[in-house]
Design a protein around this motif. Structure first.
Motif, short mmCIF file in Angstrom:
data_model
loop_
_atom_site.label_atom_id
_atom_site.label_comp_id
_atom_site.label_asym_id
_atom_site.label_seq_id
_atom_site.Cartn_x
_atom_site.Cartn_y
_atom_site.Cartn_z
N PRO A 92 35.90 34.05 -42.71
CA PRO A 92 36.91 33.09 -43.17
C PRO A 92 38.18 33.11 -42.32
CG PRO A 92 36.60 34.87 -44.76
CD PRO A 92 35.50 34.97 -43.78
N MET A 93 38.47 34.25 -41.69
CA MET A 93 39.68 34.33 -40.87
C MET A 93 39.57 33.51 -39.59
SD MET A 93 41.38 37.96 -41.41
CE MET A 93 42.74 37.21 -40.59
N ARG A 94 38.33 33.24 -39.19
CA ARG A 94 38.11 32.50 -37.94
C ARG A 94 38.71 31.10 -38.00
NH1 ARG A 94 35.87 35.26 -34.36
NH2 ARG A 94 34.24 36.80 -34.68
N LYS A 95 38.90 30.61 -39.22
CA LYS A 95 39.56 29.32 -39.39
C LYS A 95 40.91 29.29 -38.70
CE LYS A 95 39.65 28.62 -43.80
NZ LYS A 95 39.70 28.15 -45.19
N HIS A 96 41.59 30.43 -38.71
CA HIS A 96 42.97 30.46 -38.24
C HIS A 96 43.10 30.72 -36.75
CE1 HIS A 96 43.77 30.44 -42.45
NE2 HIS A 96 43.13 31.58 -42.62
N MET A 97 42.05 31.22 -36.16
CA MET A 97 42.17 31.53 -34.73
C MET A 97 40.99 30.95 -33.96
SD MET A 97 41.98 35.54 -35.22
CE MET A 97 41.05 36.36 -36.43
N GLN A 98 41.29 30.26 -32.91
CA GLN A 98 40.26 29.57 -32.16
C GLN A 98 40.41 29.80 -30.67
OE1 GLN A 98 37.41 27.90 -32.75
NE2 GLN A 98 37.67 28.85 -34.75
N ILE A 99 39.43 29.30 -29.91
CA ILE A 99 39.44 29.56 -28.47
C ILE A 99 39.09 28.28 -27.70
CG2 ILE A 99 37.07 30.46 -28.64
CD1 ILE A 99 37.85 32.35 -26.26
N ILE A 100 39.74 28.11 -26.58
CA ILE A 100 39.41 27.03 -25.64
C ILE A 100 38.91 27.70 -24.37
CG2 ILE A 100 40.32 25.09 -24.31
CD1 ILE A 100 42.61 24.95 -26.38
N PHE A 101 37.78 27.17 -23.86
CA PHE A 101 37.14 27.86 -22.74
C PHE A 101 37.48 27.23 -21.40
CE2 PHE A 101 34.50 28.78 -26.41
CZ PHE A 101 34.34 30.14 -26.28
N GLN A 102 37.08 27.96 -20.36
CA GLN A 102 37.37 27.52 -19.01
C GLN A 102 36.43 26.41 -18.54
OE1 GLN A 102 36.92 30.61 -16.08
NE2 GLN A 102 37.39 29.25 -14.40
N ASP A 103 35.14 26.63 -18.75
CA ASP A 103 34.14 25.80 -18.09
C ASP A 103 33.82 24.57 -18.94
OD1 ASP A 103 32.04 24.70 -16.81
OD2 ASP A 103 30.63 26.33 -17.19
N PRO A 104 34.25 23.40 -18.50
CA PRO A 104 34.01 22.22 -19.32
C PRO A 104 32.52 21.87 -19.39
CG PRO A 104 34.97 21.58 -17.23
CD PRO A 104 34.94 23.08 -17.26
N PHE A 105 31.71 22.46 -18.52
CA PHE A 105 30.27 22.15 -18.55
C PHE A 105 29.53 23.12 -19.45
CE2 PHE A 105 31.96 20.04 -14.94
CZ PHE A 105 31.30 18.83 -14.95
N GLY A 106 29.86 24.39 -19.38
CA GLY A 106 29.14 25.38 -20.16
C GLY A 106 29.63 25.53 -21.59
N SER A 107 30.78 24.95 -21.90
CA SER A 107 31.33 25.25 -23.22
C SER A 107 30.92 24.25 -24.29
CB SER A 107 32.86 25.34 -23.13
OG SER A 107 33.39 24.12 -22.66
N LEU A 108 30.18 23.20 -23.90
CA LEU A 108 29.71 22.26 -24.91
C LEU A 108 28.19 22.29 -24.97
CD1 LEU A 108 31.96 19.17 -24.08
CD2 LEU A 108 32.43 21.07 -25.61
N ASN A 109 27.64 22.35 -26.16
CA ASN A 109 26.20 22.38 -26.34
C ASN A 109 25.60 21.04 -25.90
OD1 ASN A 109 23.57 22.46 -27.25
ND2 ASN A 109 24.09 23.49 -29.16
#
Lengths: 324, 306, 340, 328
Positions: A92-109
């Motif tokens: 539930p804590m993950r709601k509050h903290m998130q991450i943005i990644f470097q690789d615009p190709f590898g970071s999206l399914n």
């Protein structure tokens, strides 16, 4: 906005990655990626974490979200120690903290539409369903400068910069307070980079976000961040407010790093500090001050023996150097 | 902040005109692959032949006619008759049903076993991974074909036994493959992102990793059908596979070997059709499946721009 | 005195790629000139054709899918495009040498670095294996590789990225080329290592006096190294000028945008938005008509999507710009306008 | 490097033990008591049986029986007695191995001699009509049922071309029964002639598979940055391919070849059956057909050890030829 309230506190963080080898595949050495790091991030602040390859900046970011388990140390988020709580309590804590990644190709399914990707966190945390969810997806897309109809599209239909916007939208889907941005613009072309930086600056002020902004490009960090911490081989060498760090860097490494950045102006002639040799391996870092092997001011018998502590030499300006 | 609103307003979107899905792209690539299309056509013909021929033929696969023994191909028996005067064409169709059924069921079963074991191994890692992969090492160091022979000798060559043996012996390679994919997909940032939003292991496996291995699974199962067809035929040829009277391409070939060197045929000369046609069917089936698999691999290439 | 004015004189070079999905006009009528001992910076974003231009000069374009369609590449007064492959090989690695972006993958993993560097020396200078290795050691010392005698026997994976790039430079300079083409030589390196390599290149250039084509996306790097700068966009040259002119008074809206969208250490405040170039780079299979930059241009006029602006020289200078705004209204002062 | 080899050797120990447990499990499943058939011998008494039962641990728990079997195998190379041949299984295998080994090595060499040049040729002319032709051929080879291929060759070279100069012998290893006084060269030529068809059939898989492998790996290598570096140095295309590219293709191929040996032994089951060659393959086939369990499992045991050994060989070879592993 209570500027002084601490949101994230890191105390004595260590992360060693074991290397196995030898006849029996035992652990023969450790990559000392993070080797005793402490810092705080205040609410609404953007802390820039800079360093060259092998400095451990990315590992710090991942560990903060417990995407990597720390070897040792304590991380508190809004007063809650997240290093010891169970995975179930962490969720539930993950709601509050998130991450943005470097690789615009590898970071999206590649097999999910943008809408599915943005809707997923809402489903998991039960934040929104059905119509409501669709509305929020549209809002998110517009927030990051895309259009609502893009929800139906797959990642391969977007350019790098657009994908990065999708990645940002996904990080924002749960209205987090804290975001780790791991080199969010370094894979992008110059003209696209500026668009994303502006977007992040805008979002931070609009949504009052707290950022840990990891980057190796000092110019980007100068633009984006309120405070900056410089890492070298798993340690923080200097930590200060933006203007102080870029205006009057105190650590010899910071000074060299800043002077190494080429300035796009042929008239500016600067005294450049050229560091000798390569960055040592984090498997076998030098004793004492890790920077001493490349430092011009190095004092034998002190720097190569004693590990310098990160001290506050001026208000809100911390340096780990015996000579400052 | 005026600049920010201006981003939204004027950012150009250079998206292609029509929306196209992943499978649309795949189909477009596949269509351009001449050999793959050829393989698909041949395979379809073989499958249709196996299904339809027995329905419209005058003969059953076990209709004997002793006066027509060893007839060469003629208008009455299009592909000739065997040592008991049975129509080779109909027997080929029946054999095709059996061979294709065995190959498809066995391939899918071993793929399922392989995917589960490889998936568990790759996703959870640690001692479990170590244990499962050592197990695979062990099984892979026992040569498959001789073991197949010994097991077939021991359990006997009934249809389901053969399928079972193939399923049990065929999954190791696939489990390694799937494990590899799980490991590398697990490292991607989109899976990390899924962890970061708090997705459960089950969701990550089924929603994020599995769909991205689908392409490999499809190629793998296609190529494995070709392999099983050849293996089953070889086994039958040695007299250890599907046992007569159930016809399979392999056992038809095996029977023919007794007569190829000088049986009394109606036209004189060896009854080559008894050997040639079943072998040709095996060859064509394997060939078309291999073409198809190769085309699928190119069309589904995971390195393609996704 | 040589009978040529320019060491390199490329005229109307056109290199296209013919792929399954269509034709990519990667380099479309590009011209450039370099005098002996001069450094030209070629700047642009990914896919603008800067690398293809440099590979075309070396005639290292993979054919198919690529093809040099037309143009002339004069090197020391001779057109390289008319030379038979054999003669071209003598020039490659001899008179013209090249270094690449990825020091990690640009060296063959199964041969020692000494072997790989000596190969060029043996080929172009006819030295014996032993003499060539001596020369390699000498070169390694020149490029600042410590323990050079031992390092010649190292395999690439035993060296750091910075060291490998030094090896590449040693390889390129071993036959004293007149022209060095450096394709993003520091992009894959850390900043402090980049500083070392740039310093080394400057020093060696001063000592050996070769001309350099420096291909990069990093404006800081060209500002430091180059006398002249060529800005490319979508396969076209949009502006060509001295470094000082480009950085002080950019004339093409794209050059200006590129310069001012980079966050810099020496100016700009925290949290202040950057100037941006809107939109994205065009799809190479489907380039916009007219000026290729027009869909993203703030100063777009009616003519821009209809006719391609010719590269127009400013009188009495080496400077030229391909922009209708410039052609119609003369010199621009974007800086005072402040927005784009 | 030394550590690496030692580590690989140590890792083999549990592998060998578990494989042998599995194999013994198969023996244990076998119908009938292997000792009982000895009673068919009139000189064999019940006392002998009891003594042997003691040695073989009959009636004991599985681990004990396995341990005794394994010990006999390691210490005395004892794999039991074949049912229909009055010989120890080990001796039968040792007698047959050289024949199959020669056949396999010949097949391997022929495959390599065909595959490497052909693969390079195809890669250099990617998508040319020759490349397409060889690609088609390779697919046909991969889809070819080997036994059918063999039979068809027999039909063509033995029956239809029978009596013509193109006739090839269809079976056995020689047609010269009395070797005395026959010149050595004649013997060799005769043996070579007999080997043409079997080597072709056994080598078919390797030939086609490795051609494809060399082609696709070379194409991949030719796209590497270091190939561009080599070209930028001014090296000729010949040096680029034969020095810089080929080594990177052959390094993985070496391990592939080492791993192929057990596969060739398994493939020999079919080849030797078709061509009536008295090697390991036919031994296994006849053992299975006559339901001679100890012989079949004995041969399987041998093949398992061969597989493990060639895996080890492949790993070590790889480490020897690849500097990235050698100097780690």
């Amino acid at each position: 906005m209570a500027k002084d309230e601490v949101l994230v506190e890191v105390k004595n963080l260590f992360k060693y990655f074991p290397i196995s080898g030898g006849v029996f595949g035992r652990t023969v050495a450790n990559v000392k990626a993070v080797d005793g790091v402490s810092f705080i991030i205040r609410k609404g602040e953007a802390l820039g974490l800079v360093g060259e390859s092998g400095s451990g900046k990315t590992t710090v970011g991942r560990t903060l979200l417990r995407l990597i388990e720390p070897t040792k140390g304590k991380i508190t988020y809004d007063g809650v120690d997240i290093t010891t709580i169970s995975r179930a309590k962490l969720r539930p804590m993950r709601k509050h903290m998130q991450i943005i990644f470097q690789d615009p190709f590898g970071s999206l399914n590649p097999r999910m539409t943008v809408g599915e990707m943005l809707g997923e966190p809402m489903e998991i945390h039960g934040v929104a369903h059905g119509r409501d969810k669709d509305h929020r997806i549209q809002d998110l897309l517009e927030l990051v400068g895309l259009r609502g109809e893009h929800a139906r599209r797959y990642p391969h239909e977007f350019s790098g910069g657009q994908r990065q916007r999708v990645g940002i939208a996904r990080a924002l889907a749960l209205n987090p307070a804290f975001i780790v941005a791991d080199e969010p613009v370094s894979a992008l072309d110059v003209s696209i980079q500026a668009q994303i930086i502006n977007l992040l600056i805008d979002l931070q002020s609009r949504l009052n976000l707290t950022f840990l902004f990891i980057a190796h490009d000092l110019g980007v960090v100068k633009r984006m961040c309120d405070t900056v911490a410089v890492m070298y081989l798993g340690n923080i060498m200097e930590h200060a407010e933006n203007t102080k760090l870029f205006g009057q860097p105190l650590h010899p490494y910071t000074q060299a790093l800043l002077s190494a950045v080429p300035i796009p102006d042929p008239d500016i002639k600067r005294e450049r500090i050229i560091l000798r040799g390569d960055i040592p391996s984090p498997v076998n870092p030098p004793p004492g001050c890790k920077f001493h092997t490349r430092c011009q001011n190095f004092i034998s018998g002190l720097c190569d023996v004693k590990i310098p502590e990160l001290r506050e030499v001026r208000p809100l300006h911390l340096v780990a150097c015996h000579l400052v | 902040m005026p600049e920010v609103t201006s981003i939204k307003k004027s950012t150009e979107f250079d998206l292609s005109k029509e929306e196209y899905s992943y499978w649309g792209v795949v189909w477009n690539r596949f269509r351009r692959h001449r050999m793959a299309v050829f393989g698909l056509v041949i395979l379809t013909i073989i499958v249709l032949f196996s299904i339809i021929t027995p329905l419209i033929s005058h003969y059953e696969f076990d209709t004997m006619s002793l006066e027509d023994r060893f007839s060469p191909p003629s208008s009455q028996f299009l592909l000739g008759t065997d040592e008991l005067g049975r129509d080779v064409l109909v027997r080929l169709a029946y054999g095709g049903r059996v061979s294709l059924f065995v190959a498809i069921v066995a391939s899918i079963s071993s793929l399922i076993i392989g995917a589960i074991i490889g998936g568990i191994s790759g996703f959870f890692g640690g001692w479990l991974d170590n244990f499962l992969m050592r197990l695979v090492d062990v099984l892979l160091s026992i040569p498959t074909f001789p073991l197949l022979m010994i097991l077939a000798m021991y359990f006997g060559g009934s249809l389901w036994n053969i399928i079972l043996i193939f399923a049990i012996l065929g999954w190791m390679g696939e489990s390694r493959l799937i494990r590899g994919y799980f490991l590398s997909i697990k490292e991607t940032e989109f899976v990390e992102a899924a962890f970061a939003i708090g997705a459960s292991s089950r969701r990550i496996i089924f929603r994020h990793i599995m769909p991205n291995t689908l392409a490999v699974l499809l190629v793998s199962v296609t190529l494995s059908v070709g392999g099983v067809i050849l293996f089953e035929a070889a086994l039958s040829y040695l007299g250890l596979g599907i046992q007569p009277p159930t016809p399979s391409w392999g056992n038809m070939l095996q029977r023919s070997m007794e007569y190829i060197l000088g049986a009394p045929t109606k036209g004189g000369g060896p009854p080559w059709w008894l050997t040639f046609y079943p072998g040709l069917m095996i060859f064509l089936t394997a060939l078309s499946v291999n073409f198809l698999g190769d085309g699928l691999r190119d069309a589904l290439d995971p390195r393609m721009k996704m | 005195m040589p009978e040529y004015d320019y060491l390199v004189d490329v005229r109307n070079l056109k290199t296209f790629f013919y792929t399954e999905d269509g034709v990519v006009p990667a380099v479309d009528r590009v011209s450039l000139r370099i005098k002996s001992g001069e450094t030209l910076g070629v700047v642009g974003e990914s896919g603008c054709g800067k690398s293809v231009t440099s590979l075309s000069i070396m005639r290292l374009i993979q054919e198919p899918p690529g093809k040099i369609l037309e143009g002339e590449i004069f090197f020391k007064g001779e057109n390289l495009l008319l030379k038979p492959e054999e003669e071209m090989r003598k020039i490659r690695g001899g008179d013209i040498a090249m270094i690449f972006q990825e020091p990690m993958t640009s060296l063959n993993p199964v041969y020692t670095v000494g072997d790989q560097v000596s190969e060029a020396i043996i080929l172009h200078q006819g030295l014996s294996k032993k003499d060539a290795i001596d020369k390699v050691v000498q070169m390694f010392k020149l490029v600042g590789i410590s323990d050079a005698e031992r390092r010649v026997n190292s395999y690439p994976h035993q060296l750091s990225g910075g060291m490998r790039q030094r090896v590449m430079i040693a390889m390129a300079l071993s036959c004293s080329p007149d022209l060095l083409i450096a394709d993003e030589p520091t992009t894959a390196l850390d900043v402090t290592i980049q500083a070392q390599i740039l310093e080394l290149m400057k020093e060696l250039k001063g000592r050996l006096g070769m001309a350099i084509i420096l291909v990069t996306h990093n404006l800081g790097v060209v500002a430091e190294m180059a006398q002249n700068i060529m800005v490319m966009y979508a396969g076209k040259v949009v502006e060509y000028a001295s470094a000082r002119d480009i950085f002080k008074t950019p004339q093409h809206p794209y050059s200006y945008g590129l310069l001012y969208s980079v966050p810099r250490l020496d100016r700009g405040k925290s949290k202040e938005p950057l100037l941006t170039i809107e939109g994205i780079v065009p799809n190479p299979y489907n380039m916009p008509p007219g000026c290729r930059f027009h869909p993203r241009c703030k100063f777009r006029m009616d003519i821009c999507d209809k006719e391609e602006p010719p590269l127009t020289a400013i009188e009495n200078s080496e400077r030229s710009v391909a922009c209708w705004l410039f052609i119609r209204r003369g010199k621009q002062d974007f800086l005072s306008e402040g927005v784009i | 490097m030394r550590d690496y080899v030692i580590r690989r050797l140590i890792q083999l120990v549990p592998l060998i033990i578990i494989v042998s447990v599995l194999i013994y499990g198969i023996i244990d499943l076998a119908p009938g008591d292997p000792l009982e058939q000895l009673l068919l011998d009139p000189d064999f008494t019940m006392e002998d049986l009891a003594r042997l039962e003691q040695i073989y641990g009959v009636g004991g728990p599985f681990p004990e029986r396995w341990a005794k079997w394994f010990w006999r195998l390691i210490r005395y190379q004892d794999l039991g007695v074949a049912r229909f041949h009055p010989y120890p299984v080990w001796d039968l295998i040792v007698e047959r191995v050289p024949i199959t080994l020669r056949l396999s090595i010949l097949a391997m060499s022929v495959s390599l001699l065909v595959a490497v040049p052909l693969g390079i040729f195809s890669a250099k002319r990617q998508y040319s009509s020759w490349d397409n032709f060889f690609t088609g051929l390779a697919f046909m080879g991969r889809s070819m049922p080997t036994f059918w291929f063999g039979i068809m060759l027999i039909l063509i070279f033995g029956i239809y071309l029978g009596g013509t100069p193109l006739e090839l012998p269809m079976g056995n290893l020689t047609s010269i029964i009395f070797t005395e006084g026959v010149p050595w060269i004649t013997l060799q030529l005769d043996a070579a002639k007999h080997l043409i068809l079997p080597v072709l059939v056994l080598g078919l898989a390797g030939m086609t598979g490795w051609t494809r492998y060399v082609r696709s790996t070379l194409l991949e290598v030719l796209r590497m940055d270091y190939i561009r570096t080599a070209r930028a140095k001014g090296l000729s295309e010949r040096v680029v391919i034969w020095k810089h590219a080929i080594r990177n293709v052959l390094i993985p191929l070496i391990t592939l070849v080492a791993l192929a040996l057990p596969g060739l032994f398994a493939g020999a089951i079919i080849t030797e059956t078709i061509f009536a060659i008295p090697g390991m393959g036919r031994l296994i086939f006849s053992a299975v057909i006559s339901k001679d369990f100890s012989l079949a499992v004995g041969a399987l045991t041998f093949l398992c050890f061969l597989t493990i050994a060639s895996n080890l060989l492949a790993d070590i070879l790889y480490a020897v030829v690849d500097p990235r592993v050698r100097y780690r």
